[in-house]
Design a protein around this motif. Structure first.
Motif, PDB file in Angstrom:
ATOM      1  N   GLY A  16       0.813  -1.217   0.000  1.00 10.62           N
ATOM      2  CA  GLY A  16       0.000   0.000   0.000  1.00 10.62           C
ATOM      3  C   GLY A  16       0.842   1.261   0.000  1.00 10.62           C
ATOM      4  N   LEU A  17       2.065   1.164   0.508  1.00 12.74           N
ATOM      5  CA  LEU A  17       2.935   2.334   0.528  1.00 12.74           C
ATOM      6  C   LEU A  17       3.577   2.593  -0.838  1.00 12.74           C
ATOM      7  CD1 LEU A  17       4.776   1.601   3.898  1.00 12.74           C
ATOM      8  CD2 LEU A  17       2.885   3.180   3.537  1.00 12.74           C
ATOM      9  N   TYR A  18       3.627   1.580  -1.683  1.00 14.38           N
ATOM     10  CA  TYR A  18       4.366   1.705  -2.941  1.00 14.38           C
ATOM     11  C   TYR A  18       3.488   1.731  -4.193  1.00 14.38           C
ATOM     12  CZ  TYR A  18       8.460   0.875  -0.113  1.00 14.38           C
ATOM     13  OH  TYR A  18       9.432   0.984   0.837  1.00 14.38           O
ATOM     14  N   ILE A  19       2.231   1.275  -4.100  1.00 12.15           N
ATOM     15  CA  ILE A  19       1.392   1.274  -5.303  1.00 12.15           C
ATOM     16  C   ILE A  19       0.839   2.682  -5.561  1.00 12.15           C
ATOM     17  CG2 ILE A  19       0.770  -1.169  -5.169  1.00 12.15           C
ATOM     18  CD1 ILE A  19      -1.830  -0.404  -3.878  1.00 12.15           C
ATOM     19  N   GLN A  24      -4.870   2.244  -5.104  1.00  9.16           N
ATOM     20  CA  GLN A  24      -4.943   1.972  -3.670  1.00  9.16           C
ATOM     21  C   GLN A  24      -6.343   1.629  -3.198  1.00  9.16           C
ATOM     22  OE1 GLN A  24      -3.209   5.254  -1.595  1.00  9.16           O
ATOM     23  NE2 GLN A  24      -1.133   4.490  -1.829  1.00  9.16           N
ATOM     24  N   PHE A  25      -7.371   2.360  -3.671  1.00  2.00           N
ATOM     25  CA  PHE A  25      -8.734   2.114  -3.199  1.00  2.00           C
ATOM     26  C   PHE A  25      -9.246   0.732  -3.606  1.00  2.00           C
ATOM     27  CE2 PHE A  25     -13.395   2.669  -3.508  1.00  2.00           C
ATOM     28  CZ  PHE A  25     -13.641   2.851  -2.161  1.00  2.00           C
ATOM     29  N   PRO A  26      -9.138   0.335  -4.902  1.00  8.21           N
ATOM     30  CA  PRO A  26      -9.585  -1.022  -5.268  1.00  8.21           C
ATOM     31  C   PRO A  26      -8.824  -2.117  -4.529  1.00  8.21           C
ATOM     32  CG  PRO A  26      -9.239   0.291  -7.236  1.00  8.21           C
ATOM     33  CD  PRO A  26      -8.744   1.099  -6.076  1.00  8.21           C
ATOM     34  N   VAL A  27      -7.526  -1.931  -4.338  1.00  9.58           N
ATOM     35  CA  VAL A  27      -6.727  -2.941  -3.627  1.00  9.58           C
ATOM     36  C   VAL A  27      -7.168  -3.024  -2.170  1.00  9.58           C
ATOM     37  CG1 VAL A  27      -4.399  -3.465  -2.787  1.00  9.58           C
ATOM     38  CG2 VAL A  27      -4.752  -2.820  -5.169  1.00  9.58           C
ATOM     39  N   THR A  28      -7.465  -1.876  -1.555  1.00  6.24           N
ATOM     40  CA  THR A  28      -7.944  -1.873  -0.177  1.00  6.24           C
ATOM     41  C   THR A  28      -9.270  -2.614  -0.074  1.00  6.24           C
ATOM     42  OG1 THR A  28      -6.897   0.274   0.120  1.00  6.24           O
ATOM     43  CG2 THR A  28      -8.477  -0.394   1.789  1.00  6.24           C
ATOM     44  N   LEU A  29     -10.177  -2.365  -1.008  1.00  9.78           N
ATOM     45  CA  LEU A  29     -11.459  -3.078  -1.014  1.00  9.78           C
ATOM     46  C   LEU A  29     -11.252  -4.575  -1.196  1.00  9.78           C
ATOM     47  CD1 LEU A  29     -13.812  -0.773  -3.108  1.00  9.78           C
ATOM     48  CD2 LEU A  29     -13.786  -1.136  -0.641  1.00  9.78           C
ATOM     49  N   LEU A  30     -10.305  -4.944  -2.051  1.00  5.38           N
ATOM     50  CA  LEU A  30     -10.013  -6.351  -2.295  1.00  5.38           C
ATOM     51  C   LEU A  30      -9.480  -7.017  -1.029  1.00  5.38           C
ATOM     52  CD1 LEU A  30      -9.974  -8.303  -4.775  1.00  5.38           C
ATOM     53  CD2 LEU A  30      -7.540  -7.816  -4.911  1.00  5.38           C
ATOM     54  N   ILE A  31      -8.578  -6.339  -0.318  1.00  2.70           N
ATOM     55  CA  ILE A  31      -8.010  -6.895   0.914  1.00  2.70           C
ATOM     56  C   ILE A  31      -9.094  -7.056   1.982  1.00  2.70           C
ATOM     57  CG2 ILE A  31      -6.429  -6.409   2.830  1.00  2.70           C
ATOM     58  CD1 ILE A  31      -4.646  -4.992   0.689  1.00  2.70           C
ATOM     59  N   ILE A  32      -9.937  -6.036   2.143  1.00  2.00           N
ATOM     60  CA  ILE A  32     -11.007  -6.107   3.145  1.00  2.00           C
ATOM     61  C   ILE A  32     -12.001  -7.202   2.776  1.00  2.00           C
ATOM     62  CG2 ILE A  32     -12.978  -4.846   4.103  1.00  2.00           C
ATOM     63  CD1 ILE A  32     -11.264  -2.299   3.878  1.00  2.00           C
ATOM     64  N   GLY A  33     -12.315  -7.308   1.474  1.00  2.00           N
ATOM     65  CA  GLY A  33     -13.235  -8.346   1.027  1.00  2.00           C
ATOM     66  C   GLY A  33     -12.699  -9.741   1.238  1.00  2.00           C
ATOM     67  N   SER A  34     -11.415  -9.924   0.957  1.00  3.46           N
ATOM     68  CA  SER A  34     -10.829 -11.250   1.139  1.00  3.46           C
ATOM     69  C   SER A  34     -10.741 -11.605   2.613  1.00  3.46           C
ATOM     70  CB  SER A  34      -9.447 -11.325   0.488  1.00  3.46           C
ATOM     71  OG  SER A  34      -8.582 -10.394   1.058  1.00  3.46           O
ATOM     72  N   PHE A  35     -10.464 -10.610   3.474  1.00  4.22           N
ATOM     73  CA  PHE A  35     -10.424 -10.861   4.906  1.00  4.22           C
ATOM     74  C   PHE A  35     -11.815 -11.218   5.425  1.00  4.22           C
ATOM     75  CE2 PHE A  35     -10.574  -9.398   9.355  1.00  4.22           C
ATOM     76  CZ  PHE A  35      -9.601 -10.231   9.872  1.00  4.22           C
ATOM     77  N   ALA A  36     -12.835 -10.490   4.951  1.00  7.23           N
ATOM     78  CA  ALA A  36     -14.208 -10.785   5.372  1.00  7.23           C
ATOM     79  C   ALA A  36     -14.625 -12.179   4.913  1.00  7.23           C
ATOM     80  CB  ALA A  36     -15.158  -9.724   4.816  1.00  7.23           C
ATOM     81  N   THR A  37     -14.222 -12.564   3.707  1.00  4.12           N
ATOM     82  CA  THR A  37     -14.523 -13.901   3.206  1.00  4.12           C
ATOM     83  C   THR A  37     -13.822 -14.954   4.050  1.00  4.12           C
ATOM     84  OG1 THR A  37     -14.621 -12.955   0.983  1.00  4.12           O
ATOM     85  CG2 THR A  37     -14.515 -15.346   1.147  1.00  4.12           C
ATOM     86  N   TYR A  38     -12.581 -14.697   4.408  1.00  5.09           N
ATOM     87  CA  TYR A  38     -11.815 -15.635   5.237  1.00  5.09           C
ATOM     88  C   TYR A  38     -12.485 -15.820   6.598  1.00  5.09           C
ATOM     89  CZ  TYR A  38      -7.937 -17.677   7.822  1.00  5.09           C
ATOM     90  OH  TYR A  38      -7.175 -18.490   8.597  1.00  5.09           O
TER      91      TYR A  38
END
Length: 48
Positions: A16-19, A24-38
């Motif tokens: 997140g510091l380098y992209i 950043q926003f789509p990647v953040t949503l993807l990370i939160i979504g994958s964590f919620a799925t997990y």
């Protein structure tokens, strides 16, 4: 909790510091979504 989950969080924060800003926003949503799925699939591990 799973050790790989901690590694994933650390790597995502580091990435997140380098992209670029516009990704950043789509990647953040993807990370939160994958964590919620997990958590959803392994709810017995989290809510004992």
């Amino acid at each position: 909790m799973n050790k790989t989950l901690y590694m994933t969080c650390i790597i995502s924060v580091t990435l997140g510091l380098y992209i670029p800003r516009f990704i950043q926003f789509p990647v953040t949503l993807l990370i939160i979504g994958s964590f919620a799925t997990y958590v959803g699939f392994n709810h017995k591990e989290f809510f004992k």
